[in-house]
Structure formats: structure tokens, C-alpha cells
Write a protein that holds these residues in place. Structure first.
Motif, PDB file in Angstrom:
ATOM      1  N   THR A   3       0.845  -1.188   0.000  1.00  0.00           N
ATOM      2  CA  THR A   3       0.000   0.000   0.000  1.00  0.00           C
ATOM      3  C   THR A   3       0.879   1.235   0.000  1.00  0.00           C
ATOM      4  OG1 THR A   3      -1.724  -1.153   1.239  1.00  0.00           O
ATOM      5  CG2 THR A   3      -1.767   1.256   1.281  1.00  0.00           C
ATOM      6  N   ASN A   4       0.581   2.174  -0.895  1.00  0.00           N
ATOM      7  CA  ASN A   4       1.317   3.436  -0.953  1.00  0.00           C
ATOM      8  C   ASN A   4       0.554   4.505  -0.172  1.00  0.00           C
ATOM      9  OD1 ASN A   4       3.594   2.778  -2.666  1.00  0.00           O
ATOM     10  ND2 ASN A   4       2.108   2.562  -4.331  1.00  0.00           N
ATOM     11  N   TYR A   5       1.215   5.083   0.821  1.00  0.00           N
ATOM     12  CA  TYR A   5       0.631   6.138   1.642  1.00  0.00           C
ATOM     13  C   TYR A   5       1.226   7.477   1.226  1.00  0.00           C
ATOM     14  CZ  TYR A   5      -0.774   2.313   4.756  1.00  0.00           C
ATOM     15  OH  TYR A   5      -1.314   1.159   5.273  1.00  0.00           O
ATOM     16  N   ALA A   6       0.385   8.494   1.133  1.00  0.00           N
ATOM     17  CA  ALA A   6       0.869   9.842   0.835  1.00  0.00           C
ATOM     18  C   ALA A   6       0.240  10.828   1.795  1.00  0.00           C
ATOM     19  CB  ALA A   6       0.557  10.225  -0.606  1.00  0.00           C
ATOM     20  N   PHE A   7       1.021  11.803   2.201  1.00  0.00           N
ATOM     21  CA  PHE A   7       0.577  12.839   3.125  1.00  0.00           C
ATOM     22  C   PHE A   7       0.743  14.203   2.474  1.00  0.00           C
ATOM     23  CE2 PHE A   7       1.409   9.237   5.741  1.00  0.00           C
ATOM     24  CZ  PHE A   7       0.575   9.347   6.838  1.00  0.00           C
ATOM     25  N   ILE A   8      -0.340  14.941   2.426  1.00  0.00           N
ATOM     26  CA  ILE A   8      -0.254  16.339   2.023  1.00  0.00           C
ATOM     27  C   ILE A   8      -0.265  17.148   3.303  1.00  0.00           C
ATOM     28  CG2 ILE A   8      -1.413  18.233   0.836  1.00  0.00           C
ATOM     29  CD1 ILE A   8      -2.374  16.265  -1.225  1.00  0.00           C
ATOM     30  N   GLY A   9       0.870  17.751   3.601  1.00  0.00           N
ATOM     31  CA  GLY A   9       1.103  18.390   4.888  1.00  0.00           C
ATOM     32  C   GLY A   9       2.099  17.564   5.678  1.00  0.00           C
ATOM     33  N   ALA A  10       3.027  18.254   6.352  1.00  0.00           N
ATOM     34  CA  ALA A  10       4.111  17.545   7.049  1.00  0.00           C
ATOM     35  C   ALA A  10       4.270  18.044   8.477  1.00  0.00           C
ATOM     36  CB  ALA A  10       5.424  17.716   6.266  1.00  0.00           C
ATOM     37  N   GLY A  11       3.161  18.289   9.148  1.00  0.00           N
ATOM     38  CA  GLY A  11       3.191  18.757  10.527  1.00  0.00           C
ATOM     39  C   GLY A  11       3.296  17.623  11.525  1.00  0.00           C
ATOM     40  N   ASN A  12       2.999  17.933  12.785  1.00  0.00           N
ATOM     41  CA  ASN A  12       3.165  16.952  13.859  1.00  0.00           C
ATOM     42  C   ASN A  12       2.275  15.728  13.707  1.00  0.00           C
ATOM     43  OD1 ASN A  12       5.173  18.333  15.239  1.00  0.00           O
ATOM     44  ND2 ASN A  12       3.713  19.505  16.470  1.00  0.00           N
ATOM     45  N   MET A  13       1.024  15.930  13.253  1.00  0.00           N
ATOM     46  CA  MET A  13       0.134  14.778  13.133  1.00  0.00           C
ATOM     47  C   MET A  13       0.585  13.868  11.996  1.00  0.00           C
ATOM     48  SD  MET A  13      -2.254  13.322  14.733  1.00  0.00           S
ATOM     49  CE  MET A  13      -2.787  14.671  15.788  1.00  0.00           C
ATOM     50  N   ALA A  14       1.021  14.442  10.893  1.00  0.00           N
ATOM     51  CA  ALA A  14       1.552  13.621   9.808  1.00  0.00           C
ATOM     52  C   ALA A  14       2.761  12.835  10.293  1.00  0.00           C
ATOM     53  CB  ALA A  14       1.923  14.500   8.620  1.00  0.00           C
ATOM     54  N   LYS A  15       3.627  13.494  11.049  1.00  0.00           N
ATOM     55  CA  LYS A  15       4.814  12.820  11.591  1.00  0.00           C
ATOM     56  C   LYS A  15       4.420  11.650  12.473  1.00  0.00           C
ATOM     57  CE  LYS A  15       8.820  13.618  14.578  1.00  0.00           C
ATOM     58  NZ  LYS A  15       9.567  14.616  15.385  1.00  0.00           N
ATOM     59  N   ALA A  16       3.428  11.858  13.326  1.00  0.00           N
ATOM     60  CA  ALA A  16       2.980  10.786  14.216  1.00  0.00           C
ATOM     61  C   ALA A  16       2.411   9.616  13.431  1.00  0.00           C
ATOM     62  CB  ALA A  16       1.939  11.327  15.193  1.00  0.00           C
ATOM     63  N   MET A  17       1.611   9.915  12.427  1.00  0.00           N
ATOM     64  CA  MET A  17       0.999   8.858  11.634  1.00  0.00           C
ATOM     65  C   MET A  17       2.043   8.095  10.834  1.00  0.00           C
ATOM     66  SD  MET A  17      -2.462  10.874  10.409  1.00  0.00           S
ATOM     67  CE  MET A  17      -3.304   9.424   9.721  1.00  0.00           C
ATOM     68  N   ILE A  18       2.984   8.814  10.259  1.00  0.00           N
ATOM     69  CA  ILE A  18       4.059   8.158   9.496  1.00  0.00           C
ATOM     70  C   ILE A  18       4.870   7.244  10.411  1.00  0.00           C
ATOM     71  CG2 ILE A  18       6.233   8.571   8.277  1.00  0.00           C
ATOM     72  CD1 ILE A  18       4.873  11.171   7.179  1.00  0.00           C
ATOM     73  N   GLY A  19       5.189   7.737  11.601  1.00  0.00           N
ATOM     74  CA  GLY A  19       5.935   6.915  12.549  1.00  0.00           C
ATOM     75  C   GLY A  19       5.196   5.636  12.894  1.00  0.00           C
ATOM     76  N   GLY A  20       3.880   5.726  13.081  1.00  0.00           N
ATOM     77  CA  GLY A  20       3.089   4.545  13.399  1.00  0.00           C
ATOM     78  C   GLY A  20       3.048   3.556  12.249  1.00  0.00           C
ATOM     79  N   ILE A  21       2.831   4.067  11.051  1.00  0.00           N
ATOM     80  CA  ILE A  21       2.768   3.207   9.864  1.00  0.00           C
ATOM     81  C   ILE A  21       4.060   2.422   9.688  1.00  0.00           C
ATOM     82  CG2 ILE A  21       2.745   3.273   7.329  1.00  0.00           C
ATOM     83  CD1 ILE A  21       0.758   5.654   7.619  1.00  0.00           C
ATOM     84  N   LEU A  22       5.199   3.104   9.861  1.00  0.00           N
ATOM     85  CA  LEU A  22       6.490   2.456   9.651  1.00  0.00           C
ATOM     86  C   LEU A  22       6.839   1.503  10.791  1.00  0.00           C
ATOM     87  CD1 LEU A  22       8.564   5.476   8.263  1.00  0.00           C
ATOM     88  CD2 LEU A  22       7.480   3.627   6.973  1.00  0.00           C
ATOM     89  N   SER A  23       6.620   1.940  12.037  1.00  0.00           N
ATOM     90  CA  SER A  23       7.012   1.101  13.175  1.00  0.00           C
ATOM     91  C   SER A  23       6.160  -0.163  13.278  1.00  0.00           C
ATOM     92  CB  SER A  23       6.914   1.899  14.476  1.00  0.00           C
ATOM     93  OG  SER A  23       5.582   2.279  14.739  1.00  0.00           O
ATOM     94  N   SER A  24       4.924  -0.094  12.774  1.00  0.00           N
ATOM     95  CA  SER A  24       4.048  -1.265  12.822  1.00  0.00           C
ATOM     96  C   SER A  24       4.241  -2.192  11.623  1.00  0.00           C
ATOM     97  CB  SER A  24       2.587  -0.819  12.883  1.00  0.00           C
ATOM     98  OG  SER A  24       2.232  -0.133  11.697  1.00  0.00           O
ATOM     99  N   GLY A  25       5.056  -1.779  10.678  1.00  0.00           N
ATOM    100  CA  GLY A  25       5.312  -2.612   9.514  1.00  0.00           C
ATOM    101  C   GLY A  25       4.233  -2.578   8.454  1.00  0.00           C
TER     102      GLY A  25
END
Length: 269
Positions: A3-25
Motif C-alpha cells: 500500500t502506498n501512503y501519501a501525506f499532504i502536509g508535514a506537521g506533527n500529526m503527519a509525523k505521528a501517523m508516518i511513525g506509526g505506519i512504519l514502526s508497525s510494519g
């Protein structure tokens, strides 16, 4: 297929979500893209997570996304959707995380059938402990739901609610970290008044709130029952509880959340 994830906006919430997506595999770094006008924010995300970044590339990010998160301020939604609506694929899941942005209003902005998800997370997402509410439009499939819930649970807890409860969610979880921080600060102030060093007072207060919250979630017991278990007859705790009741703690909290919910309702109109 990844699955390809894309974020428009790079603030704190995007950072948190990206961290979760990656750390959970859920995805590898090369399957996550962020677009933002600010190069420093993108550079920080790339350095920390190794993801792909695009400056001023909203349309490009949207075109390649299977899950597209609109992580921008509410007033930017109209502009951003006008920029990306022609390139968003029919199968792309579009996730909105801005307060007051309804499903119907943004379906109209896209001007075509689109899979829309409305989410209300909160700032504890930054430490992997978000409470997120989510609702889906009619185009979302059961498979889509599974993908979205896995993403949301990767940085905390998530539950589906009807959209009509989103304003209530804003009051009870979206804005409530601020109330809790005030409570922790007040408890620490009281400990400092009685001689405890400030840093230590914050640790005692914050850990007590954390542990108490875990007791509610993990035991399934009613908060009132848990409170009763701490209040020994004629003891110190019941004296403190009586003082809080006399000061109107419950009514103050209810009034604050009611005010918050009404403000959220105004924003949603």
C-alpha cells in the motif's frame, strides 16, 4: 501488493501517523510520500524516517497514493482539493484529519465519486497513544475499513462513530489533552506548595494520570468504582474528593466540554 501512503502536509500529526505506519510494519519507507511547501519540514521527515518527499508536489503525491491523508489546516481544504481532485484515483482512500471538515462538504469539493474517511485524532499520537474517532462515506468497502483502522491503530486506539458524534469527539478526546495538562500542572503546583521539587512533582502527577487511565481501560471497571476503591472511610482521599466536589470539578469539566462541542458545531456549519 504494498500500500502506498501519501501525506499532504508535514506537521506533527503527519509525523505521528508516518511513525506509526512504519514502526508497525504497514509499509516500508519507500511506500510513504510527504508533500509540503516547507523544505525544512520535509528534510526532517526524510532524515528521521527515510521516506520520499516532494516539495510543492501535492498533485504528484495524490496521483500515486492508495491512501491519501490530507494533513493540512481546515481553511486549506478547498484549495488543496481543487489542486488534486483530477488526479486522485477512484480506488484511492482519502483520509481527512481536520476539525469541522464534513464528508458531504468534501464530496462536493471533489465533484466526483471518492472514497472519503473523516478522522479526529489527538496529539498523544506523537507518543503512540492517540484516541482517534473515524467515520466513512458510502464508497468505502470493508477492505478499505480494514486498511484505515490498521493505520489508525498503529499510533494509538481508534473507534468508528457516526459522523453526528464527531463534535462530541472533539470535546471528549480531540481537545481534552489540554484539560488533562491543566490538571497535571495543578496537581504539581500543589506538590510544589508542600515542598516537592517541580520536576519531580510533574513526574508524580503525570505518572499517576497515566496509571489511572490504564486502570480504566484495562480493568473495564467503572471510574466511579475505581475511585471508591481508593477512598478509605475517614481517609485522606475522601477528604480530597469532597473538596473537589465542593469546588465543582465535575460541573466545570462538563461545562468546558459542552463549550468545546458547541464551538466545533459552529465550525462544521
Amino acid at each position: 501488493m504494498s500500500t502506498n501512503y501519501a501525506f499532504i502536509g508535514a506537521g506533527n500529526m503527519a509525523k505521528a501517523m508516518i511513525g506509526g505506519i512504519l514502526s508497525s510494519g504497514l509499509a516500508a519507507p519507500d511506500c510513504v510520500t510527504a508533500s509540503n511547501p516547507s523544505a525544512p519540514k520535509l528534510d526532517a521527515l526524510k532524515e528521521e524516517f527515510g521516506i520520499r518527499t516532494i516539495q510543492q508536489g501535492n498533485a504528484k503525491a495524490a496521483a500515486q497514493a492508495d491512501v491519501l491523508v490530507l494533513s493540512v489546516k481546515p481553511y486549506l481544504y478547498e484549495t488543496v482539493i481543487a489542486e488534486i481532485r483530477d488526479v486522485v484515483k477512484p480506488e484511492t482512500i482519502v483520509v481527512m484529519i481536520a476539525a469541522g471538515q464534513t464528508l458531504s462538504a468534501n464530496e462536493t469539493r471533489f465533484g466526483k465519486p471518492v472514497k472519503l474517511v473523516r478522522v479526529m485524532p489527538n496529539t498523544p499520537a506523537l507518543v503512540g497513544e492517540a484516541m482517534s474517532a473515524v467515520c466513512f462515506n458510502a464508497n468505502i468497502t470493508p477492505e478499505d475499513r480494514t486498511i484505515v483502522m490498521a493505520m489508525l491503530n498503529s499510533f494509538g486506539k481508534a473507534e468508528e462513530v457516526p459522523e453526528k458524534l464527531m463534535d462530541a469527539v472533539t470535546g471528549v478526546s480531540g481537545s481534552s489533552p489540554a484539560y488533562v495538562y491543566m490538571f497535571i500542572e495543578a496537581m504539581a503546583d500543589a506538590a510544589v506548595l508542600h515542598g516537592m521539587p517541580r520536576k519531580q512533582a510533574y513526574t508524580f502527577a503525570a505518572q499517576s494520570v497515566l496509571g489511572s487511565a490504564k486502570m480504566v481501560l484495562e480493568t473495564g471497571m467503572h471510574p466511579g468504582e475505581l475511585k471508591d476503591n481508593v477512598c478509605s472511610p475517614g481517609g485522606t482521599t475522601i477528604e480530597a474528593v469532597a473538596s473537589l466536589e465542593a469546588s465543582g470539578l465535575r460541573s466545570a469539566v462538563i461545562d468546558a466540554i459542552d463549550t468545546c462541542v458547541k464551538k466545533s458545531q459552529e465550525m462544521s456549519k
